[in-house]
Every structure is written in structure tokens, then in C-alpha cells.
Design an enzyme around this catalytic site. Structure first.
Site, PDB file in Angstrom:
ATOM      1  CB  CYS A   2      -0.890   0.015   1.226  1.00  0.00           C
ATOM      2  SG  CYS A   2      -1.911  -1.448   1.344  1.00  0.00           S
ATOM      3  NE  ARG A  27       3.154   1.419  -3.949  1.00  0.00           N
ATOM      4  CZ  ARG A  27       3.846   1.013  -2.902  1.00  0.00           C
ATOM      5  NH1 ARG A  27       5.078   1.399  -2.756  1.00  0.00           N
ATOM      6  NH2 ARG A  27       3.312   0.241  -2.007  1.00  0.00           N
ATOM      7  CD1 TRP A  76      -1.481  -5.709  -2.947  1.00  0.00           C
ATOM      8  CD2 TRP A  76      -1.966  -4.757  -4.890  1.00  0.00           C
ATOM      9  NE1 TRP A  76      -1.306  -6.652  -3.926  1.00  0.00           N
ATOM     10  CE2 TRP A  76      -1.595  -6.103  -5.119  1.00  0.00           C
ATOM     11  CE3 TRP A  76      -2.319  -3.962  -5.994  1.00  0.00           C
ATOM     12  CZ2 TRP A  76      -1.563  -6.658  -6.397  1.00  0.00           C
ATOM     13  CZ3 TRP A  76      -2.278  -4.528  -7.256  1.00  0.00           C
ATOM     14  CH2 TRP A  76      -1.906  -5.852  -7.452  1.00  0.00           C
ATOM     15  CG  ASN A 100       2.482  -1.007   3.304  1.00  0.00           C
ATOM     16  OD1 ASN A 100       2.022  -2.077   2.918  1.00  0.00           O
ATOM     17  ND2 ASN A 100       3.517  -0.430   2.723  1.00  0.00           N
ATOM     18  N   GLY A 101       0.947  -3.507   5.313  1.00  0.00           N
ATOM     19  CA  GLY A 101       1.440  -4.737   5.916  1.00  0.00           C
ATOM     20  C   GLY A 101       0.299  -5.663   6.297  1.00  0.00           C
ATOM     21  CD  GLU A 482       9.684 -18.235 -14.642  1.00  0.00           C
ATOM     22  OE1 GLU A 482       8.899 -18.716 -15.478  1.00  0.00           O
ATOM     23  OE2 GLU A 482       9.637 -17.044 -14.307  1.00  0.00           O
ATOM     24  CE  LYS A 486      10.555 -14.155 -16.130  1.00  0.00           C
ATOM     25  NZ  LYS A 486       9.395 -14.641 -15.447  1.00  0.00           N
ATOM     26  CD  GLU A 489       8.746 -13.209 -19.839  1.00  0.00           C
ATOM     27  OE1 GLU A 489       9.347 -13.525 -18.795  1.00  0.00           O
ATOM     28  OE2 GLU A 489       7.568 -12.839 -19.844  1.00  0.00           O
ATOM     29  CG  HIS A 505      16.206 -38.630 -25.525  1.00  0.00           C
ATOM     30  ND1 HIS A 505      16.274 -39.945 -25.959  1.00  0.00           N
ATOM     31  CD2 HIS A 505      16.336 -38.677 -24.173  1.00  0.00           C
ATOM     32  CE1 HIS A 505      16.407 -40.740 -24.911  1.00  0.00           C
ATOM     33  NE2 HIS A 505      16.443 -39.995 -23.821  1.00  0.00           N
ATOM     34  CE  LYS A 604       3.262  -7.949 -14.001  1.00  0.00           C
ATOM     35  NZ  LYS A 604       4.382  -8.875 -13.958  1.00  0.00           N
TER      36      LYS A 604
HETATM   37  C1  F6R Z   1       6.260 -14.087 -17.644  1.00  0.00           C
HETATM   38  C2  F6R Z   1       4.901 -13.664 -17.361  1.00  0.00           C
HETATM   39  C3  F6R Z   1       3.805 -14.343 -18.093  1.00  0.00           C
HETATM   40  C4  F6R Z   1       2.627 -14.584 -17.155  1.00  0.00           C
HETATM   41  C5  F6R Z   1       1.428 -15.148 -17.916  1.00  0.00           C
HETATM   42  C6  F6R Z   1       0.276 -15.488 -16.979  1.00  0.00           C
HETATM   43  O1  F6R Z   1       7.215 -13.337 -16.967  1.00  0.00           O
HETATM   44  O2  F6R Z   1       4.683 -12.780 -16.567  1.00  0.00           O
HETATM   45  O3  F6R Z   1       4.221 -15.528 -18.662  1.00  0.00           O
HETATM   46  O4  F6R Z   1       3.033 -15.460 -16.151  1.00  0.00           O
HETATM   47  O5  F6R Z   1       1.005 -14.234 -18.861  1.00  0.00           O
HETATM   48  O6  F6R Z   1      -0.128 -14.362 -16.291  1.00  0.00           O
HETATM   49  P1  F6R Z   1      -0.964 -14.472 -14.961  1.00  0.00           P
HETATM   50  O7  F6R Z   1      -0.120 -15.139 -13.937  1.00  0.00           O
HETATM   51  O8  F6R Z   1      -1.293 -13.052 -14.590  1.00  0.00           O
HETATM   52  O9  F6R Z   1      -2.185 -15.276 -15.274  1.00  0.00           O
END
Ligand code: F6R
Length: 609
Positions: A2, A27, A76, A100-101, A482, A486, A489, A505, A604
Site C-alpha cells: 500500500c 504501483r 492493495w 501497510n502490511g 522459467e 525469463k 522475455e 534425445h 503485463k
Molecule cells: C512471464 C509472465 C507471463 C505470465 C502469464 C500469466 O514473466 O509474466 O508468462 O506469467 O502471462 O499471467 P498471470 O499469472 O497473470 O495469469
């Protein structure tokens, strides 16, 4: 999580509070509010609403709040859905509080306060603190500072509180434990805030409070003490950062800030859920009837899918319930066979991913129950599900998910332990060990995220590579995926994640002296097999970067570089081994100069198919 700001001075507080909150808008939040005290009248007015700051500003034009002392908050949600009643500030009699917390013992305290006659008007843990302070004053605390100090003694958890009383209109009291709090020093006016950004337009002279400190702020001074009342002194610092740098807490990118926030985010996700006395986990009151669950199916996309893959290992090993994992975008189109014995676990940071939502609809149509794990309270996915369990990572701004992932792994671990205790397949002793290891994770994570220099040097060495291979076995395989995701991306370098046993393989053909191969090889049952894979890479001149357990003296002989992580329970290792991979990707991308927080072509929250 928050955003917090408080002001005491001679100017009207409301515009200062709103300007400060606007600086925290990046945020993201779900509601906002102010409490402003008219010193002359000795009365405060609270104005709050759900939604964006613009909605609060609009409301303030209709319900102006005049006065020279005040506090503002952007929320939040953690406890209680986003709504006007749950927005801060919360009032109890003359007391206004923002927070906050998370108050860990909120259920016990609420029950005690209700028994003592308190009437609650929200579902939040924060409102408890307003009642505690009011009760302390009624019980004879001589002033607001003492009442806050006595109330803090009753509270467990993480917090930054700001408290005002209509009866002491020349004072603001604030306290900090594990949530950030900064005091801003002006001329005849002073400030408190969760982030320096909120007050940077007003002053650059600040004091960062330390853990276990509280402050009494008046127009002309600040008095800092510890929670026992012993005075503390701090030299004020002058902030030279720009506003944009300040938003990132001094980090170059949000992603790096969020990588560093992970110990805190994991601790917050554990708060109130781990019961070390009973060797058990509370899923915030959710009780699943395990006798009716015949199968568990995780569905998710992207990074959340990788967390779900780890989930398959955790649930099967701890609860011995058959478990599957599917990509949400595939699941809904394959006419899955589902029924009432199935529990679908939908994992989504944003809670808004369309593919996951549609997969949930399909599962519900076919009679399955749905358990959602999300980071955003009251987002669409938890609302659609039968049960909602939240990670407490706070808003994630960087597009590449980091703290959302590790908190998902923690939430899934809690879920698996909860189930395992109820199916009887996880012994009390093992549950105790796992819970103790979970609680120890934040410090171990801090160890890793604070050792960036070595990873930065490795990143510089391999940053010009055309491709990377990531290898892991067992629950390290999803971490290899993962790590590759990363890197792709944010650095736009092609990367593949592979189960180490699959290397022979096919992907072994890729290996030459130009290919960096990141091998996840922490101590565990697959250690020796993975070391053999690593030797096969080396035999073909591939460059090996090993992610290994601290104290492993063998691995250096088989690798070009070794990044060590502290030991933990086998089941929890992915939560640690993923951190160096996030950092490696970050530093490679930084070396290449890409747009790390907003990589090309990505969003996002993916709300289209
Ligand atoms: C990778 C990333 C995406 C999300 C995916 C699912 O860094 O952020 O692969 O993980 O789009 O998003 P959520 O978790 O919001 O359903």
C-alpha cells in the site's frame, strides 16, 4: 504494497496528500482515501472510495476535507475485498489509522475487541489497530504516542502505521516493523510516507526509520523511539535521486527492485498461514474435503504454469493425490474429462488472464471445483473460483514476473502441506520441518539476491551469446523452463529449457563452445545424474554455469562457473534456485540494453486469447 503519506503543517493537507499519492500511482492499487484533521474544530473527516485516485479527487470536490493535518492511503487489498468500507483510513472514535502490511494475529485480536464491545465496520486487519489505540486511551494511556506503543505490543506481523487523534490535533504518530516508512523534514511542517517518492516534491531531507522504531511528528519536530520508548537518533539524509529513480527505490529497473523484494513478499505470503505449534497450515479458513478430491489439475499460463508444474511435484509427494498440469490455453480446447471429484487449481498473478478464465469456466461447466491462487484480491479469476487463496507479493510492475512466481511457489507449498496433513500422507514431523524451512526462506533468499556482483560478471561474459540452454531434473525442470522464459522475455536471446534427461534425445546437437548451458544441480536424489549431463556438455566444449548447493565442493571441477544457493528442504529448492536465473536474465538484458521493464511485444496482463 500500500502507499502511505501523512502531513502536519500550516498548509492545507488535502492537495499535499493527493499529490503524494499520485506519485505512488505507478504501483497500482484498488482504493484510496484520506483523513484530514481540522485543528481548530478538533475533528477529522475521512473521504475514501474504491478505484483510482481520480475517483477520490472527484469525491473530494463534493466532500472537501479541510485542515492542516492529514493522512492518505492507496490500498492493495490483502484482508477484505476492495470496497469503500475496506479502504483506509479506518476510524474508531477519534482515532484514524492507515496501515501497510499484515497483522498476523488479527483474528484473535478482533475476537477480543468484539468481546470488549468494539463494533467493526470493515473486514480489514487494519481497523483492529484503530480500536486498539482507542481502547488504550480509554484505559488510561496519557497520550497518543503511548497508546500507539501499547497497541503495538499486542500486534504481530509486518506493519507501517500512521495514526492521528482528533483529540491531539498537533501530532501524528507512525511506527514501522518490516514495512518501509520514511519521515520527511520541512520548515514548520513534516511528513511521513511509505516511499520517499511521495514527498520528494515537498522535501529532500528525510530520515528512514529502522525496524522497531516509531516516531511522533509535530509541526516543529520529530521524536523517534524504539517500541519500548527509548530515544533513537538518526542523521537526516538528503535525497539526490530523481523522482523516477525514487519510484524504483534506487534500483535501475522495477524488475531488479522486485527481485530484491522477494524475501519480503515471501514472508508476507507466509504471515498468518503457518501454524508452527500445530505443524499445520491455514488456508485463510478454507477447509477442503480431501476425501472428495480424486484428482487435482493445475491450469495456468506462462510463468504461473511453471509454478504449477512445481505444484504437481509438491502435491503428489506430500498429499499423494494424482495431479496433472495443463496450459490453460490448451486445456479448454481439448474437451477435458472432468467431474465432481476433480479440484482445478487455477494459478494467475494478475487474476485476469483470459485463457485461464475460460479454462475455469470449462471446468465449472463440467462440475469440477476451482481453487484460485492469485496476487490480486477480487480480480476476475478468484471471483470466478469456488475458493480464493492469495499471494501477498504486492503489485508487480516489471512485465517479467519474479516475486509473483516465488510467492506462487510458496502459496502452492502451503496448499500441498495443508492437503498432505489432511490426507495423512505428510507426517507431523515432516510438516514441521517443511514449515520451519519455509519460515527460514526469506533470509536465505536475501543471501542470494544480495550477491548480484558474481552473477553480473557471468552475465557480462555470456551476454553476447546467441542462445542459452537451461537444464534441470525433477522440480528443477520447471525452473529450467522459467529461466529460459525469463531470458527470452527480457534479453530477446533464444533460450531453451529442457529436462536434463532429455538432452541426449536431441538438444545435445546444439552444444558447442559458443553455447552457455545453465544446469540446475542442487543436492538431492538426481544430483549424480545431473552431474553426468553436465559432464556431457563439457565434453562437447559447452560452457557450464552450475546452480548448486552451498558447500558442494565437487561441482566446481565440472563447471565453468558455479552460483551457490543455501540448502533447504528438497521440496522448496525451486524457490531458491530460480533467483540466480532471474538475476542472470536481468543482468544479461541490462548488458544488452533492452527495455527490461517493458520488453517488446509483451503486456503485463493478457486479457485476450
Ligand atoms: C512471464 C509472465 C507471463 C505470465 C502469464 C500469466 O514473466 O509474466 O508468462 O506469467 O502471462 O499471467 P498471470 O499469472 O497473470 O495469469
Amino acid at each position: 504494497m500500500c502507499g502511505i503519506i501523512g502531513y502536519i503543517g500550516t498548509r492545507q493537507a488535502t492537495p499535499i496528500l493527493i499529490n503524494g499519492l499520485r506519485k505512488l500511482e505507478y504501483r497500482g492499487y484498488d482504493s484510496a482515501g484520506v483523513s484530514v484533521l481540522d485543528t481548530g474544530a478538533g475533528a477529522s473527516r475521512v473521504v475514501r472510495c474504491r478505484g483510482k485516485l481520480a475517483a477520490l479527487e472527484d469525491k473530494l470536490t463534493r466532500e472537501p476535507a479541510a485542515g492542516t493535518v492529514g493522512m492518505g492511503h492507496t490500498r492493495w487489498a490483502t484482508h477484505g475485498r476492495p470496497s469503500e468500507e475496506n479502504s483506509h483510513p479506518h476510524k474508531s472514535g477519534p482515532i484514524s489509522v492507515i496501515h501497510n502490511g499484515i497483522i498476523e494475529n488479527h483474528l484473535t485480536l478482533r475476537a477480543e475487541l468484539v468481546a470488549a464491545g468494539a463494533k467493526f465496520s470493515s473486514e480489514t486487519d487494519t481497523e483492529i489497530f484503530a480500536h486498539l489505540v482507542e481502547h488504550a486511551l480509554i484505559a488510561g494511556a496519557p497520550d497518543l504516542t503511548t497508546a500507539v506503543r501499547r497497541s503495538i505490543a499486542k500486534v504481530r506481523g509486518s506493519f507501517a502505521f500512521v495514526v492521528m487523534s482528533d483529540k491531539e490535533p498537533n501530532t501524528i504518530v507512525a511506527a514501522k516493523n518490516s514495512s518501509p516508512l520514511v519521515v520527511g523534514l520541512g520548515d514548520g511542517e513534516n511528513y511521513v510516507a511509505s516511499d520517499v517518492t511521495a514527498i520528494l516534491n515537498e522535501t529532500r531531507k528525510v530520515i528512514f526509520l529502522e525496524e522497531g522504531e516509531m516516531v511522533t511528528v509535530t509541526r516543529t519536530g520529530v521524536a523517534i523511539t524504539d517500541f519500548e520508548g527509548n530515544p533513537r537518533t538518526h542523521e537526516p539524509k538528503t535525497i539526490t535521486w530523481s523522482a523516477v529513480q525514487a519510484e524504483k527505490g534506487g534500483f535501475k529497473h522495477y524488475m531488479l527492485k522486485e527481485i530484491h523484494e522477494q524475501p519480503r513478499a515471501v514472508a508476507d505470503t507466509l504471515v498468518g498461514r503457518v501454524n508452527l505449534e500445530a505443524d499445520d497450515v491455514s488456508l485463510d479458513g478454507i477447509e477442503l474435503d480431501v476425501s472428495k478430491i480424486k484428482r487435482i489439475i493445475f491450469i495456468a499460463c506462462g510463468t504461473s504454469y511453471h509454478a504449477s508444474m512445481v505444484g504437481e511435484f509438491l502435491v503428489e509427494s506430500m498429499a499423494r493425490i494424482p495431479t496433472e498440469v495443463d496450459l490453460a490455453s490448451e486445456f479448454r480446447y481439448r474437451d477435458p474429462i472432468l467431474g465432481p471429484g476433480d479440484l482445478v487449481v487455477a494459478v494467475s498473478q494478475s487474476g485476469e488472464t483470459l485463457d485461464t478464465m475460460e479454462a475455469i469456466r470449462e471446468a465449472k461447466r463440467k462440475g469440477a471445483q476451482v481453487f484460485a491462487i492469485s496476487n490480486v484480491v477480487e480480480s476476475s479469476i478468484p471471483r470466478l473460483a469456488d475458493y480464493a487463496f492469495y499471494t501477498h507479493a504486492g503489485p508487480e510492475i516489471g512485465v517479467a514476473s519474479t516475486k509473483a512466481f516465488t510467492t506462487q511457489l510458496v502459496a502452492i507449498s502451503l496448499f500441498a502441506i495443508h492437503l498432505g496433513r489432511r490426507t495423512g500422507t505428510l507426517s507431523k514431523e515432516r510438516a514441521r520441518e517443511l514449515l520451519a524451512e519455509l519460515v527460514a526462506l526469506p533470509n536465505k533468499m536475501r543471501d542470494i539476491v544480495e550477491s548480484g556482483a558474481q552473477i553480473q560478471a557471468i552475465a557480462r561474459r555470456y551476454g553476447a551469446a546467441n542462445g542459452f540452454l537451461f537444464l534441470g531434473r525433477g522440480s528443477q525442470y520447471p525452473i529450467a523452463l522459467e529461466g529460459a522464459l525469463k531470458l527470452k522475455e527480457i534479453s530477446y536471446i533464444h533460450a531453451e529449457g529442457y529436462a536434463a534427461g532429455e538432452m541426449k534425445h536431441g538438444p545435445i546437437a546444439l552444444i558447442d563452445e559458443h553455447l552457455p548451458v545453465v544446469v540446475l544441480v542442487p543436492r538431492g536424489p538426481s544430483y549424480e545424474k545431473t552431474v553426468s549431463n553436465l559432464a556431457e556438455v563439457r565434453a562437447r566444449q559447452g560452457k557450464v554455469i552450475a546452480i548448486a548447493s552451498r558447500g558442494d565442493n565437487e561441482i566446481g571441477g565440472h563447471s565453468d562457473d558455479v552460483i551457490v544457493v543455501p540448502d533447504t528442504a528438497l521440496e522448496l529448492q525451486p524457490i531458491l534456485t530460480v533467483l540466480p536465473l532471474q538475476m542472470l536474465s536481468y543482468y544479461v538484458a541490462d548488458f544488452k540494453g533492452t527495455d527490461i521493464d517493458q520488453p517488446r511485444n509483451l503486456a503485463k496482463s493478457v486479457t485476450v486469447e
